[in-house]
Design an enzyme around this catalytic site. Structure first.
Site: not given
Length: 604
Positions: A255, A288
């Site tokens: 993330d 990401e």
């Protein structure tokens, strides 16, 4: 053979003993306390405190810092109830795996289904739904973060104890059973991990290991994690290897790595992970990354979530142009063509903030980019959690779905998308009252810059993240997919994924982009050269008006058409809100069959 060292946490040693280790450079002394009553002094070894004691799987323990502060193990394999409670010893060697011959699947076969375990009834609920996902055509599920969080519900990105699957979802063995069942069905399991910050409640590291953070570098979540320290790097790499080796997951999604200040750490972590995992296993690492760092995609990472691709398609489908969509609203058709031909739109280009973003990406294979129309961020970060079914015209959304599921990029679906679920996916938490109020007010203020929310009375209508009703509104009813109103969309996804499996996936390894050109406003033709020398072409028109096709379609086999009639096909007209996917053939005798193949594929 794997190469792995476990330093943090409680590691069972066999014969009824467990080694406990805590990095606590700021502590004068540390005691190991068992819930059953024993409190034992730990041995100091430079900045570490260690002790091997009689303990087995399931035993509850915690650390006492300086004889006054009880804290959970930051590397606990499980927690008793919550982040502030006792940690539990986990013996990973006791689980009996059924699918021992599983080695994973190659990356090009990946079709990802992102889901939230809590909204599906925990690990057992996800396990129950696996056959439905296999029938849909999904080859990988991606579990939103499992890290132990405060309270009984959380959307996942407030984890405080990264090694412990949240107790509200189930036990470690129940998670392993889920993974085991998925593998038996040929489904990979990915886990979303958050290494860029800790949640606002339940992280005690500052009390005994302040060097874990950099006070000179601030992030939206506070002081940045100090990835320049070897112990910090080791902590996160051990966590990654726990998921991959102890739980046998097939990959990790990292993330918001743009919030990790030390970019060298990311390349080093990928290298260490791949060195530690047996070479015969397929392991996939996904990013990401707001920075669009294409370099990382040739340094051990398989792919990146392509926010650029989502953002341009979302703008074209909905007309939204505020916030980060402002970077995609000008010259939108050109940006659509660039995304389809080169992956990233921003490759060093200047954003609305006047700063360059991204690196050149045109040299990367299409499978380096994970494409989605919806995901947890793009739905959950909306004030009211609306899905695209509520924001875009049905015909336009279906045209974009053809692109999503038949392009050579790796597709990602968000839970419920496949049948057009209308329940929102809201941002939800279960914080203590004071923190809950701050989170609620902070979230509502985040939307003040949007014209619709520039009034206090409108912002007050944004659901309270801490309200139980906010969580309950986000629950999906999977039986809904069988209702007549949803069967058509579900059939579309099944048909397109079956076509992907048959026609696209076998030809994907070695595929390269062959360019894209503009057909008209919001209309683009994109091409990819497949590994057998054939060419995949997808023409998509997200405008209301028709456009003329150039070059012509004649001589190619149609894989799928959306809102393109026989007459349109014969006259090379791409109607408004339509899409057509075609495959170029080698031989003329095959090419002459194109109109007949077209008729069998045509859905009008």
């Amino acid at each position: 053979m794997s190469m792995r060292t476990q330093h943090f946490g409680a590691v069972t040693q066999g014969k009824g003993y467990t080694r406990f280790s805590l990095w606590a450079p700021d502590a004068r002394d540390v005691h190991l306390q068992f819930r059953k009553g024993d409190t034992l002094p730990m041995e100091r070894r430079q900045e570490w405190f260690e002790l091997t004691a009689a303990a087995t799987g399931g035993d509850a323990y915690r650390f006492i810092i300086n004889n006054e502060l009880p804290v959970p193990d930051p590397a606990a394999g499980a927690q008793h109830h919550d982040v502030h409670n006792w940690s539990l010893v986990v013996d990973h060697s006791t689980y009996q795996w059924n699918c021992n011959d599983w080695r994973g699947r190659p990356w090009h076969e990946t079709v990802i289904y992102e889901l939230h375990a809590g909204l599906m009834g925990g690990f057992s609920g996800v396990t129950k739904h696996l056959p439905l996902l296999m029938e849909l055509g999904v080859t990988a599920i991606e579990l939103m973060p499992l890290h132990e969080f405060p309270g009984s519900r959380n959307w996942g990105y407030d984890g405080a104890l990264l090694f412990a699957p949240d107790a509200s979802y189930g036990t470690p063995d129940e998670l392993k059973h889920l993974i085991d069942c998925a593998h038996e069905l040929g489904i990979m399991v990915f886990v979303d991990v958050v290494y860029n910050h800790f949640g606002p409640d339940g992280n005690y590291l500052n009390n005994y290991a302040s060097h874990f953070f950099r006070p000179d570098v601030h992030t939206p979540w506070g002081a940045a994690i100090d990835f320049q320290r070897n112990e910090v790097r080791e902590f996160f790499i051990e966590n990654a290897l726990m998921w991959l080796l102890d739980y046998r997951v097939d990959g990790l999604r990292f993330d918001a790595v743009h919030a990790i200040q030390d970019a060298d750490f990311l390349a080093a972590m990928a290298a260490q992970i791949r060195a530690a995992v047996p070479a015969e296993r397929h392991i996939h690492l996904m990013l990401e990354n707001e920075n669009n760092s294409a370099t990382l995609l040739s340094q051990g990472y398989n792919a990146q979530w392509n926010d650029d691709g989502h953002n341009i398609l979302h703008h074209l489908l909905t007309g939204e142009h505020e916030g980060y969509y402002a970077d995609f609203s000008e010259r939108a058709t050109e940006k659509l063509a660039r995304f389809l031909s080169e992956g990233f739109i921003y490759q060093g280009d200047t954003t609305r903030h006047g700063k360059p973003r991204g690196e050149p990406s045109g040299h990367l294979p299409p499978t380096s980019f994970i494409l989605f129309l919806q995901n947890h961020d793009q739905v959950g970060n909306r004030a009211f959690g609306e899905r695209l079914t509520q924001l875009a015209r049905k015909e336009a959304l279906e045209a974009a779905t053809v692109l999503l599921l038949l392009s050579p990029m790796v597709p990602l679906l968000f839970m419920g998308e496949e049948w057009g679920a209308e329940q929102p996916f809201l941002y939800f938490t279960d914080h203590k009252p004071e923190l809950a109020t701050a989170v609620r007010d902070g979230r509502r203020n985040e939307f003040a810059a949007f014209s619709f929310f520039n009034r206090d009375d409108v912002r007050e209508q944004i659901p309270d993240p801490n309200a139980l009703e906010t969580f309950n509104q986000s629950r999906l009813d999977f039986a809904e997919c069988l209702q007549p109103a949803h069967r058509e969309r579900l059939s579309l996804y099944r048909e397109l994924l079956a076509l992907r499996k048959k026609e696209i996936i076998p030809r994907l390894p070695g595929t390269v982009a062959a360019g894209a050109h503009i057909l008209g406003d919001k209309a683009v033709s994109a091409r990819w050269l497949l590994n057998d020398g054939r060419e995949l072409r997808i023409d998509i028109n997200l405008s209301e008006g028709a456009v003329t096709i150039n070059p012509a379609w004649n001589g190619h086999r149609v894989l799928y058409s959306h809102r393109v009639s026989d007459d349109d096909y014969q006259h090379n007209i791409l109607p408004g809100l339509s899409a057509l996917a075609i495959l170029e053939h080698h031989h003329q005798d095959e090419a002459t069959q194109a109109p007949e193949s077209y008729a069998s594929a045509n859905d009008d």
